[in-house]
Each structure stands twice: as structure tokens, then as C-alpha cells.
Enzyme design. Structure first.
Site, mmCIF file in Angstrom:
data_model
loop_
_atom_site.group_PDB
_atom_site.id
_atom_site.type_symbol
_atom_site.label_atom_id
_atom_site.label_comp_id
_atom_site.label_asym_id
_atom_site.label_seq_id
_atom_site.Cartn_x
_atom_site.Cartn_y
_atom_site.Cartn_z
ATOM 1 N N CYS A 260 0.976 -1.229 -0.185
ATOM 2 C CA CYS A 260 0.072 -0.026 -0.107
ATOM 3 C C CYS A 260 0.939 1.354 0.039
ATOM 4 C CB CYS A 260 -0.965 -0.105 1.082
ATOM 5 S SG CYS A 260 -2.072 -1.528 1.361
ATOM 6 N N LYS A 263 2.828 1.955 -3.413
ATOM 7 C CA LYS A 263 2.124 2.208 -4.489
ATOM 8 C C LYS A 263 1.318 3.613 -4.269
ATOM 9 C CE LYS A 263 -1.855 -0.272 -4.166
ATOM 10 N NZ LYS A 263 -3.171 0.199 -4.124
HETATM 11 C C1 UGA Z 1 -1.112 0.995 5.533
HETATM 12 C C2 UGA Z 1 -1.725 1.930 6.249
HETATM 13 O O1 UGA Z 1 -1.062 1.934 7.484
HETATM 14 C C3 UGA Z 1 -3.310 1.567 6.420
HETATM 15 O O2 UGA Z 1 -3.933 2.505 7.250
HETATM 16 C C4 UGA Z 1 -3.974 1.546 5.203
HETATM 17 O O3 UGA Z 1 -5.336 1.165 5.319
HETATM 18 C C5 UGA Z 1 -3.240 0.303 4.309
HETATM 19 O O4 UGA Z 1 -1.857 0.815 4.200
HETATM 20 C C6 UGA Z 1 -3.879 0.361 3.009
HETATM 21 O O5 UGA Z 1 -3.723 1.164 2.137
HETATM 22 O O6 UGA Z 1 -4.627 -0.760 2.810
HETATM 23 P P1 UGA Z 1 -0.123 -1.653 5.716
HETATM 24 O O7 UGA Z 1 0.092 -1.788 4.319
HETATM 25 O O8 UGA Z 1 -0.850 -2.882 6.523
HETATM 26 O O9 UGA Z 1 -1.101 -0.424 6.097
HETATM 27 O O10 UGA Z 1 1.392 -1.457 6.366
HETATM 28 P P2 UGA Z 1 1.743 -0.345 7.622
HETATM 29 O O11 UGA Z 1 1.541 -1.202 8.883
HETATM 30 O O12 UGA Z 1 1.348 0.897 7.506
HETATM 31 O O13 UGA Z 1 3.378 -0.583 7.453
HETATM 32 C C7 UGA Z 1 3.882 0.074 6.167
HETATM 33 C C8 UGA Z 1 5.341 -0.307 6.324
HETATM 34 O O14 UGA Z 1 5.840 0.585 7.055
HETATM 35 C C9 UGA Z 1 6.127 -1.338 6.517
HETATM 36 O O15 UGA Z 1 7.104 -1.770 6.027
HETATM 37 C C10 UGA Z 1 6.649 -1.096 8.011
HETATM 38 O O16 UGA Z 1 7.502 -2.075 8.480
HETATM 39 C C11 UGA Z 1 6.969 0.168 7.944
HETATM 40 N N1 UGA Z 1 6.987 0.848 8.982
HETATM 41 C C12 UGA Z 1 5.886 1.277 9.946
HETATM 42 C C13 UGA Z 1 8.249 1.513 9.689
HETATM 43 O O17 UGA Z 1 9.059 1.230 8.838
HETATM 44 N N2 UGA Z 1 8.375 2.263 10.784
HETATM 45 C C14 UGA Z 1 7.121 2.457 11.587
HETATM 46 O O18 UGA Z 1 7.307 3.151 12.616
HETATM 47 C C15 UGA Z 1 6.037 2.068 10.938
#
Ligand code: UGA
Length: 428
Positions: A260, A263
Site C-alpha cells: 500500500c 503504491k
Molecule cells: C497501510 C496503512 O497503515 C493503512 O492505514 C492502510 O489502510 C493500508 O496501508 C492500505 O492502504 O490498505 P499496511 O500496508 O498494512 O497499512 O502497512 P503499515 O503497517 O502501515 O506498514 C507499512 C510499512 O512501514 C511497513 O514496511 C512497516 O514495516 C513500515 N513501518 C511502519 C516502519 O518502518 N516504521 C514504522 O514506525 C511503522
């Protein structure tokens, strides 16, 4: 309670269907994949998502949840049809809407008067308006309404995020239509933002892009911390208690990945440039993110004295984040491939995504300690709690040299150095 159709049984579609059934609605969920539908009818959920399997079983047992092959029967005799299909990135960075268009084409003949077609797939501003156009091209007249209801759930906590949302955003031209969509969520305690379709669509992209920028910001700060001998974890704590900043999305690491954030960030840059606005702030956040992956590869290389030729590297963690078996645009997978491309032999372990990684041709082993046997560097790339529970002393004994690259700051540097590791974290 309402009759609801859901098109698509992926992360968003299946969670939406199971959770709406849990809220008491009668839900029919259609997916093009006949094999997946057969499995779901038996309550078998192939994605790793906490609590989803039991909600699917609950819905099936209560006969409030049905699965069906194809989209069109999911749209028959229902009051709402949720479209939850993939909108992958096209070659030019924009969102590819062909699956959404196809879903609209398929549901159109089955729609009844008064049905609301709700888009939950992430799609650019103007998509709901285009959907109305596609419906009328398909011969559907004004008795059917369209709305946007973006989904904000995170993989790994999808069920919780759906049932305890921070907000519900609904965009429709007619407030009465938005009110009807909102009524589906009456049982949930959450602020409801009712707005026009374009603002609802924009709120989804802006949210994901903001989260991406926040992580890029802390990763940039982490790089400075390394140079000035500060600890980014404490810096993040020092920032996060300020409610204007907040503690979340301040974990420095290998950069953001997954299906997500990358993209949607690219898509928003594209939406901006289509509107003659150069979103250079977001473009830079994307560049910082790419460089962060380089930084981790460099740390592994440095741990091996500057070259990975003939090195053996143990990798712990391949999923794009903890709590999921999803490997799409995973920084861990990318970094692993680059380590291999530089000449290293890798043995990788992931507590959940191992099978999926094997299918991608990655060198997966079933045991974390086996990965360490004879390796010159141990690289921790996903923040699994399961990895934190492991016996690091045992891992150290198995390694050929005591090099630990902790790309997720999962372990305590002081403790790791005390037991004998040469420890490299991110910004600490
Ligand atoms: C993300 C959004 O957080 C959701 O709110 C949204 O609904 C979703 O995309 C979507 O568009 O469907 P998600 O893809 O599950 O959710 O991933 P995240 O939990 O946001 O993490 C994204 C990336 O950031 C991961 O690689 C994670 O490891 C990284 N991350 C996250 C960090 O490196 N540091 C952080 O503090 C938090």
C-alpha cells in the site's frame, strides 16, 4: 440489518465481508477465484490475519456470510455492493483501474433500484465519478447511487482496525446516500466524516502518504543520529509524547514497504503532477526510502569488512512487516536479494512467510538457528516478536563471526554487545 454484497475476497474484501457479517448484516462475498471461494465456503482462510478465520467461521455458522464465484451474483438483491478489488500500480506510477472497471461492468446488470455501489478499493480522486459514468454506459440509470468509503485497515490488525476504527470516511454527492452507508457502521464507536467523493478519495492517499513521510523523516533522523552519536529510539520517544507528533510511525528501520504505502505514495505524486502540482516533498520521501534500503545493505557489507563476495549471511525476517505473510514490496526481500546479488550465500528464516518466500525462489530454511550456522553476519529484517524471543546466545555460538545487523532495532544494543555481538542498529 442490511443485505450487503462484497466483490473481492482479498485482504480488504474478506475483512469487510466477515466484519459486516459480524455486525449482523447479511453478506454475500464474490470472488473470481473459484478455488479460493471453495476454500472459504469451508471456512479456510489462506491469508495470515489475526482473528479473520474465526470471524469467517462465525459468519458461515450463523448463515450471515456466503461466498460465491464471480461478482455479479454478489450484487443481486442487495442494498449495498462494496467493491474491494486490486488497483495495482501501472508502469507510469498511476493506479491501474482495470479490475475496478471490470467489477462495475459485471455488477451492473444485477443491480436493483436503490442499491448503493460503494468503492473501498484505493483509487484516484475522481474514480467514484467515473464509476457513475461506467454504470450509465452499462445501461444502469440514476436509481443506483455511488459512494466512496476508503479503507484504513493495516495488514496484521485488519479485523481490529475494521471493528475499532479511528474514523469512517464516506464520500457521496447525496448526503442521504452517505447517511445510508454510515448506518451500516452504527454499531461501531467512531467519528464519521461525511464528505464529497473527491475528498474521501483524497483522504486515503493523503493518509498513506503522510505515514510514509513520517517514517522517511525518522529514518533520515536515524542516519544523522548515527553520525552524531545519538539514539534515534530515544529521540523518537522524546518526539512522540508531543500529541501534535504522536509516537506511532516513528520506528526507524529498513524503509517502508508492502502493498500500500509505496503504491499509494507513487500514485499521489502522479495525481499531483496530473494536476500540475509537483509534490516534491513526497517525491523526496520516496527517494529517502529507497536510500534507506541501500543503507541496510551497506551495513551488512560493512559487517563483512566491505565485500559480500563469498560471505554467508543469515537473514531473520522476510515479511514486509511483522504480523503478516505478505512479501509484496518487502524491504526485507529486496535487501536479501541485493545481498545475494553482491555475492553472498543467504539462509533466510521467517516465522510465518517462509512458504511464500520459498515460492518466490528465496533461500529459506525452516529454523532460525539453522540459518545462523556458519554465517558471517546475522541480519534482522522484520520486527517479528517471535525473533525477539529467540536465544541470541545460541545464535551467536552458531555464527562464524559475531556480526549482528539489526535493521529493525529489535534487540537491545547494550545487551547484544554484552553477550559478545558486534551490533549495528539503525540510528543507534
Ligand atoms: C497501510 C496503512 O497503515 C493503512 O492505514 C492502510 O489502510 C493500508 O496501508 C492500505 O492502504 O490498505 P499496511 O500496508 O498494512 O497499512 O502497512 P503499515 O503497517 O502501515 O506498514 C507499512 C510499512 O512501514 C511497513 O514496511 C512497516 O514495516 C513500515 N513501518 C511502519 C516502519 O518502518 N516504521 C514504522 O514506525 C511503522
Amino acid at each position: 440489518m442490511s443485505k450487503v454484497g462484497v466483490v473481492g475476497a482479498g485482504y480488504v474484501g474478506l475483512t469487510t465481508a466477515a466484519c459486516l457479517a459480524h455486525l449482523g448484516h447479511d453478506v454475500i462475498c464474490g470472488d473470481a477465484d473459484a478455488e479460493k471461494v471453495e476454500q472459504l465456503k469451508e471456512g479456510k482462510v489462506s491469508i495470515h490475519e489475526d482473528g479473520l478465520s474465526s470471524l469467517v467461521s462465525e459468519g458461515l455458522a450463523a448463515r450471515r456470510l456466503q461466498f460465491i464465484v464471480g461478482a455479479s451474483d454478489a450484487a443481486r438483491d442487495v442494498e449495498y455492493v462494496f467493491l474491494c478489488v486490486n488497483t495495482p500500480q501501472a508502469a507510469d506510477g498511476s493506479a491501474d483501474l482495470s479490475a475496478l472497471r471490470e467489477a462495475v461492468r459485471q455488477v451492473a446488470p444485477a443491480l436493483s433500484q436503490g442499491t448503493i455501489v460503494v468503492n473501498k478499493s484505493t483509487a484516484p480522486v475522481g474514480t467514484v465519478a467515473r464509476m457513475a459514468g461506467w454504470l450509465s454506459e452499462a445501461g444502469v440509470r440514476s436509481a443506483v447511487a455511488v459512494a466512496s468509503n476508503p479503507e484504513f485497515l493495516q495488514e496484521g490488525t485488519a479485523v481490529r482496525d475494521f471493528l475499532q476504527p479511528h474514523r469512517i470516511v464516506i464520500g457521496a454527492d447525496d448526503p442521504e446516500v452517505a447517511g445510508r452507508v454510515a448506518s451500516l457502521y452504527d454499531a461501531l464507536q467512531a467519528p464519521v466524516v461525511v464528505t464529497d467523493p473527491a475528498s474521501a478519495e483524497m483522504s486515503k492517499y493523503a493518509s498513506n502518504a503522510f505515514l510514509a513521510m513520517k517514517i522517511s523523516f525518522i529514518n533520515a533522523v536515524a542516519n544523522i543520529c548515527e553520525a552524531v552519536d545519538a539514539d534515534v529510539r530515544d529521540v523518537a520517544r522524546g518526539m512522540g509524547y508531543d500529541p501534535r507528533i504522536g509516537p506511532q510511525y516513528l520506528d526507524a528501520g529498513p524503509g517502508w514497504g508492502g502493498p500500500c504505502l509505496p503504491k499509494d505514495a507513487m500514485a499521489l505524486v502522479r495525481i499531483a503532477s496530473d494536476s500540475k502540482y509537483d509534490f516534491d516533498l513526497l517525491r523526496t520521501a520516496i527517494e529517502v526510502n529507497a536510500r534507506q534500503r541501500d543503507q541496510i545493505v551497506a551495513k551488512v557489507r560493512d559487517a563483512r569488512g566491505g565485500s559480500l563476495v563469498d560471505a554467508r549471511v543469515a537473514v531473520w525476517g522476510l515479511a514486509f512487516k511483522a504480523g503478516t505473510d505478505d512479501l509484496r514490496d518487502s524491504a526485507a526481500v529486496d535487501i536479501t536479494r541485493r545481498i545475494i546479488a553482491e555475492g553472498a550465500t543467504v539462509a533466510a528464516f521467517d516465522p510465518v512467510a517462509g512458504e511464500a518466500a520459498l515460492a518466490l525462489g528465496l533461500p529459506v530454511v525452516p529454523d532460525p538457528y539453522e540459518a545462523c550456522a556458519g554465517a558471517h553476519v546475522l541480519a534482522v529484517l522484520t520486527e517479528w516478536d517471535e525473533l525477539r524471543q529467540l536465544d541470541l546466545g545460541r545464535a551467536l555460538d552458531l555464527l562464524a563471526s559475531p556480526e549482528l545487523v539489526d535493521a529493525r532495532n529489535l534487540f537491545d544494543p547494550v545487551e547484544m554487545r554484552r553477550i559478545g555481538f558486534s551490533y549495528r542498529g539503525v540510528g543507534c
